[in-house]
Design a protein around this motif. Structure first.
Motif, PDB file in Angstrom:
ATOM      1  N   GLY A  64      25.184  22.702  39.137  1.00 30.63           N
ATOM      2  CA  GLY A  64      25.877  22.074  40.262  1.00 30.63           C
ATOM      3  C   GLY A  64      27.050  22.911  40.698  1.00 30.63           C
ATOM      4  N   ARG A  65      27.616  23.649  39.766  1.00 30.68           N
ATOM      5  CA  ARG A  65      28.797  24.462  40.088  1.00 30.68           C
ATOM      6  C   ARG A  65      28.454  25.864  40.581  1.00 30.68           C
ATOM      7  NH1 ARG A  65      30.207  20.243  37.769  1.00 30.68           N
ATOM      8  NH2 ARG A  65      32.330  19.476  37.704  1.00 30.68           N
ATOM      9  N   ILE A  66      27.189  26.096  40.878  1.00 32.96           N
ATOM     10  CA  ILE A  66      26.849  27.343  41.565  1.00 32.96           C
ATOM     11  C   ILE A  66      27.627  27.376  42.867  1.00 32.96           C
ATOM     12  CG2 ILE A  66      25.048  28.467  42.903  1.00 32.96           C
ATOM     13  CD1 ILE A  66      23.059  27.684  40.784  1.00 32.96           C
ATOM     14  N   ILE A 149      33.673  16.339  45.432  1.00 30.31           N
ATOM     15  CA  ILE A 149      32.979  17.623  45.403  1.00 30.31           C
ATOM     16  C   ILE A 149      32.292  17.678  44.032  1.00 30.31           C
ATOM     17  CG2 ILE A 149      33.307  20.119  45.517  1.00 30.31           C
ATOM     18  CD1 ILE A 149      34.470  19.232  47.979  1.00 30.31           C
ATOM     19  N   HIS A 150      31.233  18.409  43.883  1.00 28.80           N
ATOM     20  CA  HIS A 150      30.470  18.434  42.632  1.00 28.80           C
ATOM     21  C   HIS A 150      30.005  17.044  42.235  1.00 28.80           C
ATOM     22  CE1 HIS A 150      30.996  22.508  42.252  1.00 28.80           C
ATOM     23  NE2 HIS A 150      32.246  22.520  41.901  1.00 28.80           N
ATOM     24  N   TYR A 151      29.347  16.410  43.202  1.00 25.77           N
ATOM     25  CA  TYR A 151      28.812  15.071  42.986  1.00 25.77           C
ATOM     26  C   TYR A 151      27.528  15.221  42.197  1.00 25.77           C
ATOM     27  CZ  TYR A 151      27.949  17.336  47.370  1.00 25.77           C
ATOM     28  OH  TYR A 151      27.769  18.297  48.322  1.00 25.77           O
TER      29      TYR A 151
ATOM     30  N   GLY B  13      37.334  34.453  42.521  1.00 24.93           N
ATOM     31  CA  GLY B  13      35.921  34.242  42.184  1.00 24.93           C
ATOM     32  C   GLY B  13      35.677  32.784  41.853  1.00 24.93           C
ATOM     33  N   THR B  14      35.331  31.992  42.883  1.00 21.79           N
ATOM     34  CA  THR B  14      35.208  30.553  42.675  1.00 21.79           C
ATOM     35  C   THR B  14      33.811  30.070  43.022  1.00 21.79           C
ATOM     36  OG1 THR B  14      35.742  30.034  44.928  1.00 21.79           O
ATOM     37  CG2 THR B  14      37.572  30.217  43.425  1.00 21.79           C
ATOM     38  N   CYS B  15      33.635  28.766  42.845  1.00 23.73           N
ATOM     39  CA  CYS B  15      32.398  28.151  43.295  1.00 23.73           C
ATOM     40  C   CYS B  15      32.605  27.558  44.673  1.00 23.73           C
ATOM     41  CB  CYS B  15      31.973  27.067  42.340  1.00 23.73           C
ATOM     42  SG  CYS B  15      32.868  25.567  42.581  1.00 23.73           S
ATOM     43  N   ASN B  16      33.799  27.691  45.262  1.00 23.72           N
ATOM     44  CA  ASN B  16      34.117  27.136  46.576  1.00 23.72           C
ATOM     45  C   ASN B  16      34.732  25.761  46.526  1.00 23.72           C
ATOM     46  OD1 ASN B  16      33.676  28.828  48.575  1.00 23.72           O
ATOM     47  ND2 ASN B  16      31.585  28.255  49.002  1.00 23.72           N
ATOM     48  N   GLY B  17      34.501  25.029  45.446  1.00 17.73           N
ATOM     49  CA  GLY B  17      34.947  23.643  45.368  1.00 17.73           C
ATOM     50  C   GLY B  17      36.447  23.532  45.520  1.00 17.73           C
ATOM     51  N   CYS B  18      37.161  24.329  44.760  1.00 19.69           N
ATOM     52  CA  CYS B  18      38.613  24.244  44.808  1.00 19.69           C
ATOM     53  C   CYS B  18      39.140  24.669  46.165  1.00 19.69           C
ATOM     54  CB  CYS B  18      39.232  25.114  43.730  1.00 19.69           C
ATOM     55  SG  CYS B  18      39.088  24.401  42.106  1.00 19.69           S
ATOM     56  N   GLU B  19      38.533  25.691  46.741  1.00 18.11           N
ATOM     57  CA  GLU B  19      39.004  26.174  48.041  1.00 18.11           C
ATOM     58  C   GLU B  19      38.784  25.124  49.127  1.00 18.11           C
ATOM     59  OE1 GLU B  19      36.754  29.673  47.784  1.00 18.11           O
ATOM     60  OE2 GLU B  19      38.511  30.952  47.956  1.00 18.11           O
ATOM     61  N   ILE B  79      45.120  26.388  40.402  1.00 22.34           N
ATOM     62  CA  ILE B  79      44.401  25.182  40.797  1.00 22.34           C
ATOM     63  C   ILE B  79      42.996  25.174  40.217  1.00 22.34           C
ATOM     64  CG2 ILE B  79      43.414  24.010  42.786  1.00 22.34           C
ATOM     65  CD1 ILE B  79      46.007  24.630  44.189  1.00 22.34           C
ATOM     66  N   GLY B  80      42.696  24.112  39.500  1.00 17.47           N
ATOM     67  CA  GLY B  80      41.341  23.942  38.974  1.00 17.47           C
ATOM     68  C   GLY B  80      41.147  24.529  37.592  1.00 17.47           C
ATOM     69  N   ALA B  81      40.130  24.007  36.931  1.00 14.39           N
ATOM     70  CA  ALA B  81      39.829  24.426  35.559  1.00 14.39           C
ATOM     71  C   ALA B  81      39.602  25.921  35.470  1.00 14.39           C
ATOM     72  CB  ALA B  81      38.601  23.675  35.073  1.00 14.39           C
ATOM     73  N   CYS B  82      38.971  26.491  36.496  1.00 10.74           N
ATOM     74  CA  CYS B  82      38.666  27.919  36.469  1.00 10.74           C
ATOM     75  C   CYS B  82      39.932  28.750  36.374  1.00 10.74           C
ATOM     76  CB  CYS B  82      37.916  28.312  37.721  1.00 10.74           C
ATOM     77  SG  CYS B  82      36.219  27.844  37.677  1.00 10.74           S
ATOM     78  N   ALA B  83      40.919  28.438  37.208  1.00 12.64           N
ATOM     79  CA  ALA B  83      42.147  29.229  37.216  1.00 12.64           C
ATOM     80  C   ALA B  83      42.943  28.998  35.934  1.00 12.64           C
ATOM     81  CB  ALA B  83      42.983  28.867  38.426  1.00 12.64           C
ATOM     82  N   ILE B  88      34.174  26.331  33.508  1.00 10.42           N
ATOM     83  CA  ILE B  88      32.829  26.250  32.945  1.00 10.42           C
ATOM     84  C   ILE B  88      32.187  27.635  32.871  1.00 10.42           C
ATOM     85  CG2 ILE B  88      31.631  25.817  35.125  1.00 10.42           C
ATOM     86  CD1 ILE B  88      30.040  23.648  33.570  1.00 10.42           C
ATOM     87  N   PHE B  89      32.652  28.571  33.701  1.00 13.75           N
ATOM     88  CA  PHE B  89      32.009  29.885  33.745  1.00 13.75           C
ATOM     89  C   PHE B  89      32.511  30.831  32.655  1.00 13.75           C
ATOM     90  CE2 PHE B  89      32.441  28.489  38.227  1.00 13.75           C
ATOM     91  CZ  PHE B  89      31.147  28.065  38.363  1.00 13.75           C
ATOM     92  N   LYS B  90      33.707  30.579  32.160  1.00 15.46           N
ATOM     93  CA  LYS B  90      34.301  31.444  31.128  1.00 15.46           C
ATOM     94  C   LYS B  90      34.231  32.915  31.527  1.00 15.46           C
ATOM     95  CE  LYS B  90      34.965  28.223  27.853  1.00 15.46           C
ATOM     96  NZ  LYS B  90      35.231  27.246  28.899  1.00 15.46           N
ATOM     97  N   GLN B 103      45.198  20.413  37.027  1.00  6.97           N
ATOM     98  CA  GLN B 103      43.903  20.297  36.360  1.00  6.97           C
ATOM     99  C   GLN B 103      42.874  19.643  37.264  1.00  6.97           C
ATOM    100  OE1 GLN B 103      44.928  18.016  33.006  1.00  6.97           O
ATOM    101  NE2 GLN B 103      45.680  19.749  31.840  1.00  6.97           N
ATOM    102  N   GLY B 104      41.622  19.839  36.921  1.00  5.92           N
ATOM    103  CA  GLY B 104      40.532  19.180  37.655  1.00  5.92           C
ATOM    104  C   GLY B 104      39.490  20.191  38.057  1.00  5.92           C
ATOM    105  N   CYS B 105      38.300  19.668  38.368  1.00  5.74           N
ATOM    106  CA  CYS B 105      37.235  20.592  38.742  1.00  5.74           C
ATOM    107  C   CYS B 105      36.425  19.982  39.875  1.00  5.74           C
ATOM    108  CB  CYS B 105      36.352  20.906  37.562  1.00  5.74           C
ATOM    109  SG  CYS B 105      34.985  21.987  37.944  1.00  5.74           S
ATOM    110  N   PRO B 106      36.855  20.039  41.101  1.00  8.19           N
ATOM    111  CA  PRO B 106      38.176  20.464  41.579  1.00  8.19           C
ATOM    112  C   PRO B 106      39.187  19.328  41.497  1.00  8.19           C
ATOM    113  CG  PRO B 106      36.783  19.859  43.416  1.00  8.19           C
ATOM    114  CD  PRO B 106      35.954  19.675  42.192  1.00  8.19           C
ATOM    115  N   PRO B 107      40.489  19.638  41.536  1.00 10.55           N
ATOM    116  CA  PRO B 107      41.492  18.570  41.532  1.00 10.55           C
ATOM    117  C   PRO B 107      41.439  17.789  42.834  1.00 10.55           C
ATOM    118  CG  PRO B 107      42.527  20.738  41.439  1.00 10.55           C
ATOM    119  CD  PRO B 107      41.075  20.970  41.621  1.00 10.55           C
TER     120      PRO B 107
HETATM  121  S1  SF4 Z   1      37.491  24.555  38.849  1.00 16.68           S
HETATM  122 FE1  SF4 Z   1      35.515  23.631  39.325  1.00 16.68          FE
HETATM  123  S2  SF4 Z   1      35.601  23.309  41.531  1.00 16.68           S
HETATM  124 FE2  SF4 Z   1      37.203  24.755  41.050  1.00 16.68          FE
HETATM  125  S3  SF4 Z   1      36.293  26.773  41.337  1.00 16.68           S
HETATM  126 FE3  SF4 Z   1      36.035  26.229  39.178  1.00 16.68          FE
HETATM  127  S4  SF4 Z   1      34.028  25.264  39.024  1.00 16.68           S
HETATM  128 FE4  SF4 Z   1      34.615  25.286  41.190  1.00 16.68          FE
END
Ligand code: SF4
Lengths: 379, 138
Positions: A64-66, A149-151, B13-19, B79-83, B88-90, B103-107
């Motif tokens: 889902g997080r692609i 987002i990420h539903y 380098g994101t999944c777009n969610g946070c942006e 912002i977000g777990a990634c930063a 999740i991507f490590k 915190q949050g994915c995305p917050p």
């Molecule tokens: S924290 Fe979650 S929503 Fe934000 S870029 Fe990483 S995977 Fe995407």
């Protein structure tokens, strides 16, 4: 006449007109673009490798997080491939909820794109209006899944939860409000001559070229190719739903825009149908599945940007091999051809007209990172 | 908030969610421009940098180059777990460290607004520290 040397203009990886980091190299002869090259892989996050060490429920969350925009398309493709391997049956109501979520995703993705298009062509009112309407789609997705987002409402063998009466009432009210707001946005776009002039004839892609490049989704439909996985190869509940596939023959940025705007109407029509026809009978939320049969399967779904293809080879506890081809990967190859002959000022509009999603694309491409070579794209 | 901070979105380098959730702030529902918060396209105009993403191999170096162009005093918000920790991507990183973490994915957008407001206050104190230091040096 002064003999001007050719100028090479780098575009990216960070550029205000690109939502995501990506690199384009544009070669100019005076004002005219004579060659374009691009380099992908800035968002490469090694998902395909990592998913092989994840258990099944976790794999679904990772996939889902692609992409933050079309996470439902990815989870759905993966889920259906998994269900094919394990011969799981999904209840009709769960299928309808899946389609409902997928259509909401299409609406929110197209409205998002419309806003960005407005912004990149200097029309901020359009951005405000369409993002205002988009919030209702996010509210609905939050209602069915718990997140904006990420539903991750698609689960292996079903969905995350049933829709009860309270949620149905909420969804109906939101849908009505969104339709009203979208009508405003649609009229704003359609009645704007300046936008029409700005987009018409820009980024031309003829039907033969579209076929040659193998573009998909609204980019293909804007060039007159009538194709849609939902109709041609139905999955989830699309077989029983009534909808049209809008196409345009212009092949320019305007045609692609109109295709997307018409698609939103169709999606609104589909979501209304599903809410009206949803069976009363309750369904159980799907339980997490930790083991699978060994086998392989593939599935194509129609993501907002086009065909999204997943191939899965399963082991017992984790996937053995996984591959995905998202739509932007197919559409990117057409970009140099669309840009050639245009001017530098068209670059942001043409790039945004295919609605690229680099987060999706960069998961697939294998970049030669060790040698740092850029690949030339022949046109 | 005393000042009107200008924010710049920097992705590693994101999944777009946070942006997306950051961009939503500038849309009618959250409309942070009522607090005087404005999005800028150039890092050289920025007071606050919103950092997202897990630090991919190809981007982390470039992100650092962009960050070097942001003038002092500046506040960085992760912002977000990634930063925060690669999410999740490590991803291998390196990631840019921030002063404030969300915190949050995305917050949720409201969380990001709170962080920016806090960043605005931090900016003021950083700015006054700097003036004191400059005066002393002079
Ligand atoms: S924290 Fe979650 S929503 Fe934000 S870029 Fe990483 S995977 Fe995407």
């Amino acid at each position: 006449m002064i003999d001007m040397p050719r100028v090479e203009v780098p575009f990216g990886p960070y550029h205000p007109a690109l939502g995501e980091p990506e690199y384009f190299r544009v070669v100019l002869d005076g004002e005219e673009i004579v060659n374009v090259d691009f380099d992908l892989g800035y968002n490469y996050r090694e998902i395909e490798k990592k998913v092989l060490s994840f258990t099944w429920p976790k794999a679904l969350i990772l996939l889902g997080r692609i992409c933050g925009i079309c996470s439902s398309a990815h989870t759905q493709a993966f889920g259906i491939a998994f269900e094919k391997i394990n011969q799981l049956t999904v209840s009709p109501k769960a299928k309808q909820i899946r389609s409902f979520g997928a259509e909401l995703e299409r609406i929110h993705s197209h409205l998002l794109w419309l806003g960005i298009l407005g912004e990149s062509s200097g029309f901020d009112t359009l951005f405000m209006k369409s993002w205002g309407a988009r919030e209702h789609a996010l509210n609905m997705l939050e209602n069915i899944s718990g997140k904006r987002i990420h539903y991750n409402y698609v689960r292996l063998g079903g969905v995350y939860r049933d829709l009860n009466k309270a949620s149905l009432d909420f969804l109906k009210a939101e849908l009505k409000e969104m339709t009203d707001k979208y009508k405003d946005t649609y009229e704003l776009f359609m009645s704007n001559e300046f936008l029409e002039d700005r987009l018409k004839g820009v980024g031309l892609l003829s039907k033969t070229k579209a076929e040659k490049f193998g573009v998909v989704g609204p980019t293909a439909r804007g060039s007159g190719l009538d194709m849609d996985v939902r109709r041609d190869n139905p999955y989830s509940a699309y077989e029983d739903l009534d909808f049209k596939v809008p196409t345009q023959n212009g092949g320019d940025s305007y045609a692609r825009a109109v295709v997307r705007l018409e698609e939103i109407w169709e999606s609104l029509h589909i979501t209304t149908q599903i809410l009206d026809e949803l069976p009363r009978k309750k369904i159980e939320p799907a339980k997490p599945i930790y083991t699978s049969k060994e086998g392989e399967a593939s599935q194509i779904v129609e993501a907002p940007r086009g065909e999204n293809f997943h191939f899965l080879q399963s082991g017992i506890q984790t996937p053995k091999f996984f591959r995905a081809r998202p739509p932007t990967f197919a559409n990117m190859v057409a970009i140099p051809s669309m840009l050639k002959g245009g001017t530098m000022s068209d670059v942001p509009i043409v790039i945004s007209s295919i609605d690229p999603c680099f987060a999706c694309t960069d998961r697939v491409i294998v970049i030669d990172r060790s040698t740092k070579t850029t690949r030339e794209v022949s046109i | 908030m005393k000042k009107s901070p200008w924010v710049y979105m920097l992705s590693q380098g994101t999944c777009n969610g946070c942006e997306l959730e950051e961009l939503t702030l500038f849309s009618p529902r959250f409309d942070v421009e009522r607090f005087g918060i404005k999005r800028v396209a150039s890092p050289r105009h920025a007071d606050i940098v919103l950092l997202t993403g897990c630090g991919t191999k190809k981007l982390s170096e470039k992100a650092q180059q962009v960050l070097d162009q942001v003038p002092e005093p500046r506040v960085l918000i992760e912002i977000g777990a990634c930063a925060l920790n690669g999410g999740i991507f490590k991803c291998p990183g390196p990631r840019i460290k921030g002063d404030i973490k969300v915190q949050g994915c995305p917050p949720r957008p409201t969380k990001i607004i709170e962080a920016i407001k806090e960043g605005g206050k931090l900016l003021v104190s950083k700015g006054s520290e700097r003036t004191v230091k400059e005066k002393r040096d002079a």
